[in-house]
Design an enzyme around this catalytic site. Structure first.
Site: not given
Length: 212
Positions: A32-34
């Site tokens: 997901g969001c890095f």
């Protein structure tokens, strides 16, 4: 054999030993969001650095705008550079599965779309075996089907500089919460996205990066 030659040989061997001792391995994952994955794994003992980037697709030198728009095949991913003398690949993979929702095939938490799916990228047969083992163990522990794929590693493109270490940045930016420093904006985003709430619901006390 001269004393000078022996001294040079000793220095060379010492340098080679130092390089060997400094060797680090790399694990590439998408969760997901890095920003969130980077923040989680930079807190792990034995991890030397975490780099946010893009991988898995065909577009060369992709930008954040292109990847988030979809159609590139790329995932938001991170490369975890770690010291194998302090933490093993098996341990990192176990932490990874318990830091995401591996049952979600459509993204992660509030971030939807192909670029936000989970994945593990492997380069060797040993990495493939370790990833398969970790996935099987996580599925048994969770008691639900895990959809996280294990994919052949390709080119990893480092994300734009402003994405690196975003979670602890001090730059003032305009957000939907008003003007905020990056670190505060990150905390607001993570909470609003429901990441920790969902992970806590899935993994309970087994969630390594969720507190409270």
């Amino acid at each position: 054999m001269s004393f000078r030659f022996l001294s040079l040989l000793a220095l060379t061997l010492a340098a080679m030993t130092g390089l060997s001792a400094a060797r680090a391995d790399t694990l590439t994952v998408a969760g997901g969001c890095f920003w969130c994955v980077e923040a989680d794994f930079e807190s792990v003992a034995g991890v030397r650095s975490v780099v946010s980037g893009y991988t898995g697709g065909t577009l060369k030198n992709p930008t954040y705008k292109q990847v988030s728009a979809g159609g590139t095949g790329h995932y938001e991913a991170v490369q975890i550079n770690y010291d194998p003398r302090r933490i093993s690949l098996d341990q990192l993979l176990a932490l990874f599965f318990r830091s995401v929702d591996p049952t979600d095939a459509g993204g992660q938490f509030c971030d939807r779309g192909d670029s936000y799916r989970t994945a593990i990228f492997v380069s060797t047969a040993a990495e493939q075996q370790a990833a398969q083992k970790a996935r099987a163990e996580a599925q048994a522990a969770l008691g639900q089907k895990i959809v996280t794929p294990i994919l052949k590693a390709g080119t990893f493109y480092k994300a734009e500089d402003y994405h690196q270490n975003y979670y602890k940045g001090s730059k003032l930016i305009l957000t939907r919460f008003g003007p905020k420093r990056q670190a505060e904006a990150y905390k607001r985003y993570r909470e609003a996205c429901g990441r920790d709430k969902r992970i806590r619901a899935l993994w309970g006390n087994g969630a390594p990066f969720v507190h409270g």
